[in-house]
Design a protein around this motif. Structure first.
Motif, mmCIF file in Angstrom:
data_model
loop_
_atom_site.group_PDB
_atom_site.id
_atom_site.type_symbol
_atom_site.label_atom_id
_atom_site.label_comp_id
_atom_site.label_asym_id
_atom_site.label_seq_id
_atom_site.Cartn_x
_atom_site.Cartn_y
_atom_site.Cartn_z
ATOM 1 N N LEU A 1 16.217 4.164 -3.242
ATOM 2 C CA LEU A 1 16.051 5.229 -2.244
ATOM 3 C C LEU A 1 14.854 4.968 -1.340
ATOM 4 O O LEU A 1 14.908 5.206 -0.128
ATOM 5 N N VAL A 2 13.766 4.462 -1.912
ATOM 6 C CA VAL A 2 12.567 4.169 -1.115
ATOM 7 C C VAL A 2 12.858 3.066 -0.108
ATOM 8 O O VAL A 2 12.505 3.167 1.073
ATOM 9 N N VAL A 3 13.503 1.994 -0.556
ATOM 10 C CA VAL A 3 13.785 0.873 0.339
ATOM 11 C C VAL A 3 14.733 1.295 1.458
ATOM 12 O O VAL A 3 14.504 1.012 2.649
ATOM 13 N N THR B 1 1.656 9.013 -6.261
ATOM 14 C CA THR B 1 2.150 10.383 -6.034
ATOM 15 C C THR B 1 3.202 10.761 -7.070
ATOM 16 O O THR B 1 3.208 11.883 -7.610
ATOM 17 N N SER B 2 4.082 9.808 -7.376
ATOM 18 C CA SER B 2 5.123 10.080 -8.365
ATOM 19 C C SER B 2 4.525 10.311 -9.751
ATOM 20 O O SER B 2 4.977 11.199 -10.498
ATOM 21 N N LEU B 3 3.506 9.533 -10.107
ATOM 22 C CA LEU B 3 2.855 9.729 -11.397
ATOM 23 C C LEU B 3 2.196 11.095 -11.478
ATOM 24 O O LEU B 3 2.250 11.771 -12.520
ATOM 25 N N LEU C 1 13.653 4.479 -12.284
ATOM 26 C CA LEU C 1 12.959 3.475 -11.474
ATOM 27 C C LEU C 1 13.921 2.780 -10.506
ATOM 28 O O LEU C 1 13.600 2.568 -9.331
ATOM 29 N N MET C 2 15.115 2.410 -10.990
ATOM 30 C CA MET C 2 16.065 1.718 -10.122
ATOM 31 C C MET C 2 16.556 2.616 -8.995
ATOM 32 O O MET C 2 16.590 2.215 -7.832
ATOM 33 N N LEU D 1 0.836 -1.208 0.000
ATOM 34 C CA LEU D 1 0.000 0.000 0.000
ATOM 35 C C LEU D 1 0.867 1.254 0.000
ATOM 36 O O LEU D 1 0.576 2.230 -0.708
ATOM 37 N N LEU D 2 1.948 1.223 0.771
ATOM 38 C CA LEU D 2 2.869 2.354 0.789
ATOM 39 C C LEU D 2 3.491 2.560 -0.588
ATOM 40 O O LEU D 2 3.584 3.699 -1.089
ATOM 41 N N MET D 3 3.920 1.448 -1.208
ATOM 42 C CA MET D 3 4.520 1.553 -2.531
ATOM 43 C C MET D 3 3.514 2.083 -3.551
ATOM 44 O O MET D 3 3.857 2.903 -4.423
ATOM 45 N N LEU D 4 2.269 1.623 -3.469
ATOM 46 C CA LEU D 4 1.236 2.113 -4.386
ATOM 47 C C LEU D 4 1.022 3.607 -4.213
ATOM 48 O O LEU D 4 0.882 4.360 -5.204
#
Length: 468
Positions: free
Chosen positions: A76-78, A27-29, A70-71, A19-22
């Protein structure tokens, strides 16, 4: 921290991470759409257009531009998520004495404590037993230490005489070895008062603590249990008997020496060990632990004053024989001055079996790395335990492993020793399960020890198969 633990269904982790990733993707889109509209509909001044093209990676062709973003963004997110979680939870994790990671804590909360792989009973005393316990503590096993109560020297001997309690010294060492408490608490239990002319001279604080706890609780076994709670002990520590026993030795010259501390000081060859009273009653929980064990380990430690006195307690040897556990005797890496001078590995095993009237263990684990022993000072009067004649052992499977401590060549390495023992029980259990299905195989890790020697467990498996 194991990834498989995080990914187990029911942890209630994956759904919220997704859910966090979604949310981050959406938000990024949204931001990307807005930036794309600005880029298409707004004419940037010439002096900043080059900067805009560099920032938006216009010099990288499609689709490599998107893949790179994307990479980098995923990494950075992880990293950010992990570090933020650690920062938020570190004050709570640091307060835990057992050293468990976040995944293990959540797993235990959702599904209960993890079931131990094996139930291990370690029988002995002195520094050898505590060395073994420190190694076993690092594995997922349920540990029970059964400790000799024949010590009559030093602080333990004085407290034993003055308060009529079993000697607390070996119990204390095992408690500290299994403790998950703060290092300061372990250091406190091992603290020994200096010789300054005080009644406390030479006493260990841990011995005094257990003695005081005995007075408060009214029983030695209750005192050990409460001390275990104070130190957050990972396992159980119990005496082999609660009776006030004296370890006695009949020497080769016919002299009888009474007292564990006097036996090693006599410097004579020991013919046999016996207890006074001769057949003290075993501590009932110790018998229960032996009968329910998957692995029983005798030693390492002083053969005549730490290991053998335990099996002379009434019921201990019988329970070991009757137990379905894999039984292993861990031979010392060096001889012990005053006890096992010039003893070979085969002599250790023979002495153990002579005192209990026949074979008691399935395997003997012997060190085969003699390189560190070259650093032992000859003036100490000790030598590596020799392998000469070990191929003559017919009732015991012999397993040779490197289990010596490289820094202290007179002792076992806790990690090496525990790993070797767990390897033995896994292979033995695997062999027994295979035999139940009508096929016997001899695990290479065991049979490769001394000329492919078969073990009693394997011989029993063959007999069962032949009867089917």
């Amino acid at each position: 921290m194991k990834l498989s633990t995080w990914l187990r269904p029911g942890m209630l982790i994956k759904r919220w991470v997704l859910l966090l990733m979604l949310g981050l993707v959406m938000t990024s889109l949204g931001l990307a759409m807005g930036l794309a509209w600005v880029y298409r509909n707004y004419d940037f001044p010439h002096r900043v257009s080059g900067l805009v093209q560099a920032v938006t990676l216009q010099f990288i062709p499609h689709p490599y531009r998107e893949m790179l973003m994307l990479m980098v963004g995923g990494c950075l997110v992880v990293i950010g998520f992990i570090q933020l979680s650690r920062s938020l939870l570190s004050p709570f994790l640091e307060q835990r004495a057992d050293g468990q990671g976040l995944a293990e804590i959540i797993h235990a909360h959702r599904f209960g404590p993890a079931q131990p792989e094996f139930r291990v009973v370690a029988i002995g005393g002195g520094t050898g037993l505590s060395t073994l316990l420190r190694g076993l503590k690092a594995h997922n096993v349920a540990i029970t230490a059964i400790v000799t109560t024949g010590d009559d020297g030093g602080s333990s001997g004085r407290l034993r005489t003055e308060f009529n309690i079993p000697p607390p010294g070996d119990i204390r060492n095992c408690l500290v070895a299994l403790a998950d408490s703060e290092p300061l608490m372990s250091d406190l239990f091992q603290f020994r008062f200096p010789e300054v002319g005080s009644p406390l001279d030479g006493h260990s604080f841990g011995n005094l603590f257990i003695t005081a706890m005995t007075q408060v609780t009214g029983s030695f076994e209750r005192a050990v249990a409460e001390s275990s709670r104070v130190l957050a002990v990972r396992g159980q520590v119990m005496p082999s008997t609660l009776e006030n026993i004296t370890v006695c030795a009949e020497m080769a010259d016919g002299q009888v020496v009474r007292g564990e501390s006097r036996i090693t000081q006599y410097r004579g060859r020991i013919r046999r060990i016996f207890l006074d009273p001769e057949r003290p009653e075993a501590y009932d929980p110790a018998i229960i632990a032996i009968l329910s064990a998957d692995l029983i380990v005798l030693g390492p430690g002083s053969l005549f004053t730490s290991v053998i006195p335990n099996v002379l307690v009434n019921g201990i040897a019988h329970a070991i024989r009757f137990s379905p556990a894999v039984k292993v005797y861990v031979c010392n890496v060096t001889t012990q001055r005053g006890e096992t001078d010039s003893f070979r590995a085969v002599d250790h095993v023979q002495a153990l079996h002579d005192h209990v009237g026949g074979p008691l263990v399935d395997y003997v684990l012997v060190n085969n790395n003699f390189e560190p022993s070259r650093r032992i000072d000859p003036a100490l009067g000790i030598a590596p335990v020799s392998l000469d004649g070990i191929d003559r052992l017919q009732d015991v499977g012999v397993i040779l492993r490197d289990v010596v401590c490289d820094e202290q060549p007179m002792r076992h390495d806790p990690a090496k020793l525990s790993a070797a023992l767990l390897e033995i029980v896994r292979e033995a259990k695997s062999t027994a399960r295979t035999a139940d299905f009508g096929e016997v195989r001899e695990p290479a890790a065991i049979t490769g020890a001394v000329g492919g020697m078969a073990t009693p467990a394997m011989a029993d498996a063959r007999r069962r198969v032949s009867r089917q």
